[in-house]
Design a protein around this motif. Structure first.
Motif, short mmCIF file in Angstrom:
data_model
loop_
_atom_site.label_atom_id
_atom_site.label_comp_id
_atom_site.label_asym_id
_atom_site.label_seq_id
_atom_site.Cartn_x
_atom_site.Cartn_y
_atom_site.Cartn_z
N ILE A 46 -5.81 14.22 -3.98
CA ILE A 46 -5.49 12.90 -3.45
C ILE A 46 -6.53 12.50 -2.40
CG2 ILE A 46 -3.84 11.59 -2.04
CD1 ILE A 46 -1.61 13.08 -3.50
N ALA A 47 -6.89 13.42 -1.51
CA ALA A 47 -7.88 13.11 -0.48
C ALA A 47 -9.23 12.76 -1.12
CB ALA A 47 -8.03 14.30 0.47
N GLY A 107 0.83 3.76 -2.97
CA GLY A 107 0.45 5.13 -2.60
C GLY A 107 1.46 6.16 -3.08
N GLY A 117 0.81 -1.22 0.00
CA GLY A 117 0.00 0.00 0.00
C GLY A 117 0.84 1.26 0.00
N CYS A 140 -9.70 11.47 -4.15
CA CYS A 140 -9.56 10.15 -4.77
C CYS A 140 -9.61 9.04 -3.73
CB CYS A 140 -8.25 10.07 -5.56
SG CYS A 140 -8.25 11.08 -7.04
N VAL A 141 -8.95 9.23 -2.61
CA VAL A 141 -8.98 8.23 -1.54
C VAL A 141 -10.39 8.09 -0.99
CG1 VAL A 141 -8.16 7.71 0.80
CG2 VAL A 141 -6.54 8.43 -0.95
N LEU A 186 -12.34 6.02 -3.38
CA LEU A 186 -11.89 4.64 -3.30
C LEU A 186 -12.46 3.94 -2.08
CD1 LEU A 186 -9.97 2.50 -4.57
CD2 LEU A 186 -8.24 3.34 -2.98
N VAL A 187 -12.38 4.59 -0.92
CA VAL A 187 -12.92 4.00 0.31
C VAL A 187 -14.43 3.85 0.23
CG1 VAL A 187 -13.25 4.41 2.78
CG2 VAL A 187 -11.00 4.75 1.76
#
Length: 146
Positions: A92-93, A27, A23, A95-96, A99-100
């Motif tokens: 990035i936040a 990442g 990860g 996209c995360v 994803l979550v």
């Protein structure tokens, strides 16, 4: 010392440690991709819209200091670089977050399907206890004697 090495081997080979390492590597690569998207695709049009400003070049130059014998170079506050990094972080936040959110939705769907299968399948008969097994053996022995 051997016990310590064995404990470390157990830790390093566990799925959690390996998954975490993978990860972190992915990442880092993902961060580079997002930085490229921000620097090369998103920020140029934004800079063009606000008058051709390149955010990474924005800075505040502090006055130089003359020490008599030598003159110190002026210090700069690179707030444009900070703005660039802030844009990277927000993307990035986001996209995360997506994803979550997708993983959680998939986990809920999988859990609901599992619960439906469990509810529709008949429950298996419970295994007889040791006493019941012993009594069944005694019964069979008595039948055989007759």
């Amino acid at each position: 010392m051997g016990k310590f090495i064995n404990e470390f081997k157990e830790f390093a080979v566990k799925g959690n440690a390996v998954d975490m390492a993978v990860g972190v590597i992915i990442g880092g690569a993902f961060g580079k991709i997002v930085s490229s998207i921000v620097n090369d695709i998103i920020m140029p049009p934004i800079g063009w819209l606000i008058g051709g400003v390149n955010f990474s070049d924005l800075k505040c130059t502090l006055p130089s200091v003359d020490m008599g014998i030598e003159k110190l170079a002026p210090a700069t506050i690179n707030y444009g670089s900070f703005i660039q990094t802030l844009f990277d972080f927000v993307i990035i936040a986001f996209c995360v977050f997506l994803l979550v959110k997708g993983i959680n939705r998939l986990a809920r769907k999988t859990k609901a399907e599992g619960e439906q299968k469990a509810a529709s399948a008949p429950a298996p008969a419970p295994e007889p206890s040791n006493e019941e097994k012993l009594l069944a053996e005694i019964r069979d022995l008595l039948k055989d004697k007759k």
